[in-house]
Design a protein around this motif. Structure first.
Motif, mmCIF file in Angstrom:
data_model
loop_
_atom_site.group_PDB
_atom_site.id
_atom_site.type_symbol
_atom_site.label_atom_id
_atom_site.label_comp_id
_atom_site.label_asym_id
_atom_site.label_seq_id
_atom_site.Cartn_x
_atom_site.Cartn_y
_atom_site.Cartn_z
ATOM 1 N N THR A 16 42.463 28.344 -27.094
ATOM 2 C CA THR A 16 41.646 29.488 -27.490
ATOM 3 C C THR A 16 42.178 30.025 -28.804
ATOM 4 O O THR A 16 43.338 30.432 -28.885
ATOM 5 N N LEU A 17 41.341 30.018 -29.822
ATOM 6 C CA LEU A 17 41.728 30.480 -31.155
ATOM 7 C C LEU A 17 40.893 31.693 -31.533
ATOM 8 O O LEU A 17 39.676 31.702 -31.349
ATOM 9 N N VAL A 18 41.548 32.705 -32.062
ATOM 10 C CA VAL A 18 40.865 33.930 -32.461
ATOM 11 C C VAL A 18 40.907 34.035 -33.980
ATOM 12 O O VAL A 18 41.959 33.864 -34.591
ATOM 13 N N THR A 19 39.741 34.316 -34.548
ATOM 14 C CA THR A 19 39.594 34.333 -35.996
ATOM 15 C C THR A 19 38.919 35.627 -36.449
ATOM 16 O O THR A 19 38.410 36.389 -35.630
ATOM 17 N N ILE B 135 35.937 32.008 -42.609
ATOM 18 C CA ILE B 135 36.645 32.443 -41.400
ATOM 19 C C ILE B 135 38.113 32.099 -41.594
ATOM 20 O O ILE B 135 38.441 31.059 -42.162
ATOM 21 N N ALA B 136 38.991 32.966 -41.088
ATOM 22 C CA ALA B 136 40.431 32.711 -41.138
ATOM 23 C C ALA B 136 41.035 33.051 -39.779
ATOM 24 O O ALA B 136 40.522 33.917 -39.054
ATOM 25 N N MET B 137 42.128 32.377 -39.460
ATOM 26 C CA MET B 137 42.855 32.682 -38.228
ATOM 27 C C MET B 137 43.458 34.077 -38.360
ATOM 28 O O MET B 137 43.874 34.470 -39.443
ATOM 29 N N ILE B 138 43.498 34.833 -37.252
ATOM 30 C CA ILE B 138 44.162 36.128 -37.297
ATOM 31 C C ILE B 138 45.675 35.898 -37.258
ATOM 32 O O ILE B 138 46.144 34.835 -36.839
ATOM 33 N N LYS B 139 46.430 36.877 -37.670
ATOM 34 C CA LYS B 139 47.890 36.791 -37.614
ATOM 35 C C LYS B 139 48.339 36.907 -36.160
ATOM 36 O O LYS B 139 47.728 37.624 -35.368
ATOM 37 N N ALA B 140 49.418 36.213 -35.813
ATOM 38 C CA ALA B 140 49.919 36.203 -34.436
ATOM 39 C C ALA B 140 50.178 37.611 -33.921
ATOM 40 O O ALA B 140 49.894 37.912 -32.761
ATOM 41 N N ARG B 141 50.679 38.498 -34.767
ATOM 42 C CA ARG B 141 50.995 39.859 -34.318
ATOM 43 C C ARG B 141 49.734 40.669 -33.983
ATOM 44 O O ARG B 141 49.806 41.687 -33.313
ATOM 45 N N GLU B 142 48.565 40.217 -34.434
ATOM 46 C CA GLU B 142 47.314 40.915 -34.165
ATOM 47 C C GLU B 142 46.687 40.507 -32.828
ATOM 48 O O GLU B 142 45.803 41.191 -32.321
ATOM 49 N N LEU B 143 47.142 39.390 -32.273
ATOM 50 C CA LEU B 143 46.507 38.830 -31.076
ATOM 51 C C LEU B 143 46.596 39.763 -29.867
ATOM 52 O O LEU B 143 45.571 40.063 -29.241
ATOM 53 N N LEU B 144 47.779 40.229 -29.515
ATOM 54 C CA LEU B 144 47.944 41.066 -28.324
ATOM 55 C C LEU B 144 47.154 42.370 -28.412
ATOM 56 O O LEU B 144 46.393 42.683 -27.494
ATOM 57 N N PRO B 145 47.281 43.144 -29.503
ATOM 58 C CA PRO B 145 46.502 44.388 -29.536
ATOM 59 C C PRO B 145 44.987 44.166 -29.545
ATOM 60 O O PRO B 145 44.233 44.974 -29.017
#
Length: 161
Positions: free
Chosen positions: A53-56, A88-98
């Protein structure tokens, strides 16, 4: 597969149970350094049937979720085209949890804090069942790919390089 831990219910699993959607939760010991492909092989699964699962984020600022085979790579141009975005760009890892409520390596397309437009690589249609994260590291969900649409609105698209 390991036995289900005592606190095994994730948002994804609760949502599937509440919707009465057929699925199986699978638990395993995971090392932080293992890739999705290594996990699939260790579990005796076909890596082509296991999806990450990838979030962008699109140029518009909207967020999108993409499920692609763990052995593949998201083609950002194809992803942008599927989402109707210029880029489209991948979000930063630190943005995933919030943003999602999930951590890297345990992000499920089901049960996120907010619903995002979701796209599943068209190869999922080749399998009777697919595997994807169950909402925490060491948990997978096995289910029919079309049944995912009962809890998450999504479109199939050509998404990989």
């Amino acid at each position: 597969m390991a036995k289900a831990p005592r606190d095994h219910k994730t948002n994804a699993l609760r949502e599937l149970d509440a919707a009465h959607v057929a699925h199986e939760a699978l638990f395993f010991e995971a090392e932080a350094t293992m890739s999705g492909e290594e996990i699939a092989l260790a579990q005796g699964e076909d890596p082509d049937s296991c999806f990450k699962t990838l979030v962008t984020q699109g140029k518009s600022g909207e967020h999108y979720v993409f499920l692609v085979p763990v052995s593949g790579e998201l083609d950002l141009k194809k992803a942008a085209s599927a989402a109707g975005e210029k880029a489209i760009a991948m979000i930063k890892a630190r943005e995933l949890l919030p943003l999602t409520g999930y951590v890297h390596g345990g992000c499920s397309p089901i049960g996120m804090k907010k619903r995002f437009a979701t796209f599943v690589d068209e190869t999922a249609q080749l399998f009777e069942e697919i595997y994807f994260s169950g909402g925490k590291v060491g948990c997978q969900i096995r289910m029919n790919p079309d049944d995912l649409g009962k809890v998450v609105s999504f479109e199939y698209a050509d998404l990989t390089v």
